[in-house]
Design an enzyme around this catalytic site. Structure first.
Site, PDB file in Angstrom:
ATOM      1  N   CYS A  71      -4.267  -2.625  -6.514  1.00 49.68           N
ATOM      2  CA  CYS A  71      -4.637  -3.378  -7.728  1.00 49.68           C
ATOM      3  C   CYS A  71      -5.000  -4.840  -7.496  1.00 49.68           C
ATOM      4  CB  CYS A  71      -3.508  -3.281  -8.742  1.00 49.68           C
ATOM      5  SG  CYS A  71      -3.328  -1.620  -9.394  1.00 49.68           S
ATOM      6  N   ARG A  79      -2.929   1.406   0.737  1.00 46.18           N
ATOM      7  CA  ARG A  79      -4.221   0.802   0.383  1.00 46.18           C
ATOM      8  C   ARG A  79      -4.128  -0.722   0.492  1.00 46.18           C
ATOM      9  NH1 ARG A  79      -5.438   4.075  -5.117  1.00 46.18           N
ATOM     10  NH2 ARG A  79      -3.173   4.115  -5.180  1.00 46.18           N
ATOM     11  N   LYS A  98      -8.350  -5.464  -5.511  1.00 48.91           N
ATOM     12  CA  LYS A  98      -9.485  -4.902  -6.268  1.00 48.91           C
ATOM     13  C   LYS A  98      -9.736  -5.691  -7.548  1.00 48.91           C
ATOM     14  CE  LYS A  98      -8.571  -1.017  -8.842  1.00 48.91           C
ATOM     15  NZ  LYS A  98      -8.916  -1.252 -10.243  1.00 48.91           N
ATOM     16  N   ARG A 108       7.987 -14.894  -3.477  1.00 52.61           N
ATOM     17  CA  ARG A 108       8.306 -14.532  -2.086  1.00 52.61           C
ATOM     18  C   ARG A 108       7.061 -14.778  -1.228  1.00 52.61           C
ATOM     19  NH1 ARG A 108      12.568 -11.835  -0.644  1.00 52.61           N
ATOM     20  NH2 ARG A 108      11.464 -10.762   1.025  1.00 52.61           N
ATOM     21  N   GLY A 124      -1.194  -6.893  -1.096  1.00 54.53           N
ATOM     22  CA  GLY A 124      -2.098  -5.775  -0.812  1.00 54.53           C
ATOM     23  C   GLY A 124      -1.993  -4.798  -1.966  1.00 54.53           C
ATOM     24  N   ASP A 166      -8.152  16.880 -15.219  1.00 50.82           N
ATOM     25  CA  ASP A 166      -8.544  16.295 -13.936  1.00 50.82           C
ATOM     26  C   ASP A 166      -9.514  17.254 -13.250  1.00 50.82           C
ATOM     27  OD1 ASP A 166      -7.012  13.883 -12.106  1.00 50.82           O
ATOM     28  OD2 ASP A 166      -8.353  15.259 -11.049  1.00 50.82           O
ATOM     29  N   THR A 218     -11.283   2.852 -11.037  1.00 53.70           N
ATOM     30  CA  THR A 218     -12.304   1.803 -11.187  1.00 53.70           C
ATOM     31  C   THR A 218     -12.355   1.021  -9.869  1.00 53.70           C
ATOM     32  OG1 THR A 218     -10.618   0.431 -12.277  1.00 53.70           O
ATOM     33  CG2 THR A 218     -12.202   1.535 -13.696  1.00 53.70           C
TER      34      THR A 218
HETATM   35  N1  LIG Z   1      -1.987   2.596  -9.639  1.00 50.41           N
HETATM   36  C1  LIG Z   1      -1.466   1.612 -10.369  1.00 50.41           C
HETATM   37  O1  LIG Z   1      -0.378   1.112 -10.077  1.00 50.41           O
HETATM   38  C2  LIG Z   1      -2.197   1.104 -11.593  1.00 50.41           C
HETATM   39  C3  LIG Z   1      -1.497   0.340 -12.530  1.00 50.41           C
HETATM   40  C4  LIG Z   1      -2.181  -0.120 -13.666  1.00 50.41           C
HETATM   41  C5  LIG Z   1      -3.532   0.177 -13.847  1.00 50.41           C
HETATM   42  N2  LIG Z   1      -4.189   0.922 -12.906  1.00 50.41           N
HETATM   43  C6  LIG Z   1      -5.601   1.264 -13.178  1.00 50.41           C
HETATM   44  O2  LIG Z   1      -5.640   2.605 -13.692  1.00 50.41           O
HETATM   45  C7  LIG Z   1      -6.834   3.276 -13.268  1.00 50.41           C
HETATM   46  C8  LIG Z   1      -6.492   4.579 -12.561  1.00 50.41           C
HETATM   47  O3  LIG Z   1      -5.774   4.247 -11.395  1.00 50.41           O
HETATM   48  P1  LIG Z   1      -4.913   5.325 -10.578  1.00 50.41           P
HETATM   49  O4  LIG Z   1      -4.151   4.552  -9.557  1.00 50.41           O
HETATM   50  O5  LIG Z   1      -4.176   6.223 -11.506  1.00 50.41           O
HETATM   51  O6  LIG Z   1      -6.095   6.164  -9.883  1.00 50.41           O
HETATM   52  P2  LIG Z   1      -5.968   7.475  -8.992  1.00 50.41           P
HETATM   53  O7  LIG Z   1      -7.054   7.423  -8.014  1.00 50.41           O
HETATM   54  O8  LIG Z   1      -4.541   7.647  -8.540  1.00 50.41           O
HETATM   55  O9  LIG Z   1      -6.235   8.673 -10.044  1.00 50.41           O
HETATM   56  C9  LIG Z   1      -7.463   8.935 -10.640  1.00 50.41           C
HETATM   57  C10 LIG Z   1      -7.579  10.432 -10.975  1.00 50.41           C
HETATM   58  O10 LIG Z   1      -8.831  10.658 -11.657  1.00 50.41           O
HETATM   59  C11 LIG Z   1      -9.340  11.922 -11.246  1.00 50.41           C
HETATM   60  N3  LIG Z   1     -10.774  11.971 -11.544  1.00 50.41           N
HETATM   61  C12 LIG Z   1     -11.799  11.363 -10.900  1.00 50.41           C
HETATM   62  N4  LIG Z   1     -12.964  11.611 -11.524  1.00 50.41           N
HETATM   63  C13 LIG Z   1     -12.674  12.393 -12.609  1.00 50.41           C
HETATM   64  C14 LIG Z   1     -13.439  12.950 -13.663  1.00 50.41           C
HETATM   65  N5  LIG Z   1     -14.752  12.778 -13.755  1.00 50.41           N
HETATM   66  N6  LIG Z   1     -12.796  13.698 -14.601  1.00 50.41           N
HETATM   67  C15 LIG Z   1     -11.460  13.884 -14.538  1.00 50.41           C
HETATM   68  N7  LIG Z   1     -10.677  13.372 -13.573  1.00 50.41           N
HETATM   69  C16 LIG Z   1     -11.268  12.632 -12.607  1.00 50.41           C
HETATM   70  C17 LIG Z   1      -9.003  11.986  -9.770  1.00 50.41           C
HETATM   71  O11 LIG Z   1      -9.015  13.330  -9.315  1.00 50.41           O
HETATM   72  C18 LIG Z   1      -7.591  11.358  -9.761  1.00 50.41           C
HETATM   73  O12 LIG Z   1      -6.581  12.326  -9.906  1.00 50.41           O
HETATM   74  C19 LIG Z   1      -7.597   2.244 -12.412  1.00 50.41           C
HETATM   75  O13 LIG Z   1      -8.499   1.548 -13.238  1.00 50.41           O
HETATM   76  C20 LIG Z   1      -6.498   1.295 -11.944  1.00 50.41           C
HETATM   77  O14 LIG Z   1      -6.989   0.003 -11.652  1.00 50.41           O
HETATM   78  C21 LIG Z   1      -3.560   1.416 -11.800  1.00 50.41           C
HETATM   79  O1  LIG Z   2       6.765 -12.474  -4.542  1.00 52.31           O
HETATM   80  C1  LIG Z   2       5.967 -11.596  -4.187  1.00 52.31           C
HETATM   81  C2  LIG Z   2       5.655 -10.456  -4.977  1.00 52.31           C
HETATM   82  C3  LIG Z   2       4.721  -9.531  -4.507  1.00 52.31           C
HETATM   83  N1  LIG Z   2       4.119  -9.722  -3.298  1.00 52.31           N
HETATM   84  C4  LIG Z   2       3.115  -8.733  -2.828  1.00 52.31           C
HETATM   85  O2  LIG Z   2       2.198  -8.469  -3.881  1.00 52.31           O
HETATM   86  C5  LIG Z   2       1.705  -7.131  -3.795  1.00 52.31           C
HETATM   87  C6  LIG Z   2       1.767  -6.434  -5.147  1.00 52.31           C
HETATM   88  O3  LIG Z   2       3.108  -6.198  -5.501  1.00 52.31           O
HETATM   89  P1  LIG Z   2       3.539  -5.549  -6.930  1.00 52.31           P
HETATM   90  O4  LIG Z   2       2.975  -6.360  -8.008  1.00 52.31           O
HETATM   91  O5  LIG Z   2       4.996  -5.324  -6.910  1.00 52.31           O
HETATM   92  O6  LIG Z   2       2.833  -4.125  -6.810  1.00 52.31           O
HETATM   93  P2  LIG Z   2       1.736  -3.281  -7.575  1.00 52.31           P
HETATM   94  O7  LIG Z   2       2.292  -1.919  -7.693  1.00 52.31           O
HETATM   95  O8  LIG Z   2       0.438  -3.500  -6.869  1.00 52.31           O
HETATM   96  O9  LIG Z   2       1.650  -3.831  -9.097  1.00 52.31           O
HETATM   97  C7  LIG Z   2       0.692  -4.796  -9.530  1.00 52.31           C
HETATM   98  O10 LIG Z   2      -0.556  -4.171  -9.822  1.00 52.31           O
HETATM   99  C8  LIG Z   2      -0.487  -3.132 -10.851  1.00 52.31           C
HETATM  100  C9  LIG Z   2      -1.861  -2.502 -10.979  1.00 52.31           C
HETATM  101  O11 LIG Z   2      -2.737  -3.275 -11.700  1.00 52.31           O
HETATM  102  C10 LIG Z   2      -0.026  -3.776 -12.151  1.00 52.31           C
HETATM  103  O12 LIG Z   2       0.011  -2.788 -13.186  1.00 52.31           O
HETATM  104  C11 LIG Z   2       1.357  -4.422 -11.942  1.00 52.31           C
HETATM  105  O13 LIG Z   2       1.769  -5.068 -13.146  1.00 52.31           O
HETATM  106  C12 LIG Z   2       1.241  -5.443 -10.803  1.00 52.31           C
HETATM  107  O14 LIG Z   2       2.524  -6.016 -10.526  1.00 52.31           O
HETATM  108  C13 LIG Z   2       2.523  -6.452  -2.689  1.00 52.31           C
HETATM  109  O15 LIG Z   2       1.734  -6.405  -1.497  1.00 52.31           O
HETATM  110  C14 LIG Z   2       3.716  -7.365  -2.486  1.00 52.31           C
HETATM  111  O16 LIG Z   2       4.206  -7.337  -1.168  1.00 52.31           O
HETATM  112  C15 LIG Z   2       4.409 -10.822  -2.512  1.00 52.31           C
HETATM  113  O17 LIG Z   2       3.867 -11.014  -1.416  1.00 52.31           O
HETATM  114  N2  LIG Z   2       5.336 -11.743  -2.979  1.00 52.31           N
END
Ligand SMILES: NC(=O)c1ccc[n+]([C@@H]2O[C@H](COP(=O)([O-])OP(=O)(O)OC[C@H]3O[C@@H](n4cnc5c(N)ncnc54)[C@H](O)[C@@H]3O)[C@@H](O)[C@H]2O)c1
Ligand SMILES: O=c1ccn([C@@H]2O[C@H](COP(=O)(O)OP(=O)(O)O[C@H]3O[C@H](CO)[C@@H](O)[C@H](O)[C@H]3O)[C@@H](O)[C@H]2O)c(=O)[nH]1
Length: 432
Positions: free
Chosen positions: A268, A334, A271, A259, A265, A30, A84
């Site tokens: 993910c 977020r 976006k 629900r 919000g 990182d 992303t």
């Molecule tokens: N957060 C989630 O719940 C979730 C779930 C599934 C998929 N995703 C996807 O996974 C990806 C990452 O999401 P996240 O929530 O972990 O992001 P994040 O912002 O929490 O973490 C990203 C990390 O990358 C580092 N970084 C930035 N530029 C860099 C570089 N050039 N070299 C090395 N490190 C660098 C940052 O310092 C940071 O620690 C996104 O595409 C997101 O959509 C997120």
């Molecule tokens: O019945 C429901 C279920 C969820 N939500 C809302 O939907 C949003 C997302 O909820 P949740 O899916 O539990 O949270 P995330 O952590 O954002 O996870 C989603 O986004 C991630 C990032 O892409 C994926 O990896 C997961 O599979 C996907 O569930 C929240 O604001 C919840 O309040 C509702 O309003 N009603």
């Protein structure tokens, strides 16, 4: 196996610690020195249940972090878990992916032998092969499919249950072109597949990219559909939760993500729905259902406030906002629905006092332009309030009872079906 993970945020740290737990030797790369130092000190840089224990257990042994990309040369496979985010028009911004890929390519230039690069981040179809692989080619001087290989492995974990979701997934998706890439991914995930009921889906790279958007687009649309139905229910004085419980008995519909309320919000759903809509548009297709899902979602906060307007004028009045995080169990704010709710209240001239069990500090840091009062408890927020608006479904809001007695007028607008009705309190649900 020796695995490197570029990016150590929510996904990168969770995946790294879990892969170490599964017996791999893992290096996180990182650019943030504080994150790297935290991991090497055995501390998790993010708050996720169970993650601190895993980092503490494996750091200094099979888990380490560095700012030096050269470390990837000692590994067999590199996962890219970089951000992303969205451009202003909602389209995906691949700048972090390109920068990370370029640095990775520089490091791979001096590596003898094969290397598999796996895109873990959520990227629109075509990104892995048309943007990320060429960026690696440019700085490594190697050709994709020869000096290195690319694959795509989307992540489905949720915030607040990230470790649990990663270690017990319903599916693991491998997008690749060559048998060798499926084999390497199979080796990385072998301990997980052995211990869980996860289905393994072997598919193409573009399909893997699209599966992630289909997953999130479907879930976000399901919530928007139940919100649309819920809004109709409200017009007819019907309880949308009773309706949802009944339709859930049809297993073609299922009971999850029904629900209704203030909508979705987080980092993910907003976006990713906007990114796939923008990508589809760019390719010549306007996706009406996904566009409507966004439209319904955007309407919900104002619908809740219009129910408030029907009952009282909050100009110059204290209004309590219960909950600031985008969902319970996290301090992530977020795209939280608290923002449009608070802005709507302030446009009406209300003095907002907010309470959240964990997210007040992150809300204040993330939205410095939103000036509100923060309370240390729900009771403190409710004291003297003309109305209360429930924004996040934290369990503790279900337990509120005599706390409402201290309100100036006991009026509760519930956006999440979380507050219990009680005598003496005027209770208004958003879709019930
Ligand atoms: N957060 C989630 O719940 C979730 C779930 C599934 C998929 N995703 C996807 O996974 C990806 C990452 O999401 P996240 O929530 O972990 O992001 P994040 O912002 O929490 O973490 C990203 C990390 O990358 C580092 N970084 C930035 N530029 C860099 C570089 N050039 N070299 C090395 N490190 C660098 C940052 O310092 C940071 O620690 C996104 O595409 C997101 O959509 C997120
Ligand atoms: O019945 C429901 C279920 C969820 N939500 C809302 O939907 C949003 C997302 O909820 P949740 O899916 O539990 O949270 P995330 O952590 O954002 O996870 C989603 O986004 C991630 C990032 O892409 C994926 O990896 C997961 O599979 C996907 O569930 C929240 O604001 C919840 O309040 C509702 O309003 N009603």
């Amino acid at each position: 196996m020796h695995v490197s993970i570029v990016g150590s945020g929510y996904v990168g740290t969770t995946v790294a610690a879990c892969l170490a737990e599964l017996g791999h030797d893992v290096t996180n790369v990182d650019i943030d020195e504080d994150i790297v130092a935290a991991i090497n000190d055995g501390e998790s840089p993010i708050h996720e249940p169970g993650l601190a224990d895993l980092v503490a257990e494996h750091a200094g042994d099979t888990l380490r972090a560095t700012t030096d990309y050269d470390a990837v040369r000692e590994t067999d496979v590199t996962f890219l878990a970089l951000p992303t985010p969205s451009e202003d028009d909602g389209a995906i911004d691949l700048a972090y992916m390109e920068a990370g890929a370029a640095s990775l390519g520089e490091a791979l230039a001096d590596k003898d032998g094969d290397h598999l690069v796996v895109v873990k981040s959520t990227v629109v179809p075509g990104s892995t092969e048309e943007v990320i692989a060429p960026a690696i080619e440019e700085t490594s001087g190697k050709t994709a499919g020869e000096g290195f290989h690319v694959a795509m492995n989307p992540e489905f974990l949720r915030m607040g249950t990230a470790v649990e979701d990663f270690l017990d997934p319903q599916k693991i998706v491998f997008g690749a072109r060559e048998a060798a890439a499926y084999d390497t991914l199979g080796e990385v995930f072998e301990p997980l597949v052995a211990e869980s009921d996860a289905a393994v889906v072997e598919t193409g790279i573009r399909e893997a990219e699209m599966i992630k958007y289909a997953n999130n687009g479907f879930l976000a649309s399901k919530v928007s559909l139940i919100n649309d139905i819920g809004n109709i229910c409200k017009e007819f004085d019907v309880d949308a939760y009773e309706v949802a419980d009944a339709i859930a008995l049809d297993d073609r519909i299922g009971g999850k993500f029904l629900r209704s309320g203030l909508g979705w919000g987080g980092s993910c759903f907003p976006k990713d729905t906007n990114a796939i809509i923008a990508a589809a548009r760019d390719a010549g297709y306007e996706p009406p259902v996904l566009e409507a899902a966004v439209e319904v979602n955007d309407l919900q906060p104002e619908r809740l406030l219009s129910l408030l307007d029907e009952r009282t004028d909050v100009a110059g009045e204290r209004v309590a906002v219960l909950g600031l995080s985008f969902k319970p169990g996290t301090d992530d704010v977020r795209k939280t629905r608290a923002v449009p709710v608070i802005e709507g209240l302030q446009e009406r001239g209300a003095d907002v006092v907010a309470y959240d069990p964990v997210a007040a500090e992150s809300f204040d840091d993330s939205y410095p332009d939103i000036e509100i009062e923060y309370a240390d408890s729900a009771a403190e927020a409710l004291e003297g309030a003309r109305a209360a608006v429930a924004v996040t479904d934290w369990d503790e809001f279900a337990a509120l009872d005599s706390e409402f007695d201290a309100m100036a007028t006991p009026l509760v607008l519930d956006g999440r079906h979380i507050v219990e009705r009680r005598e003496g309190v005027e209770y208004v649900g958003l879709t019930w």
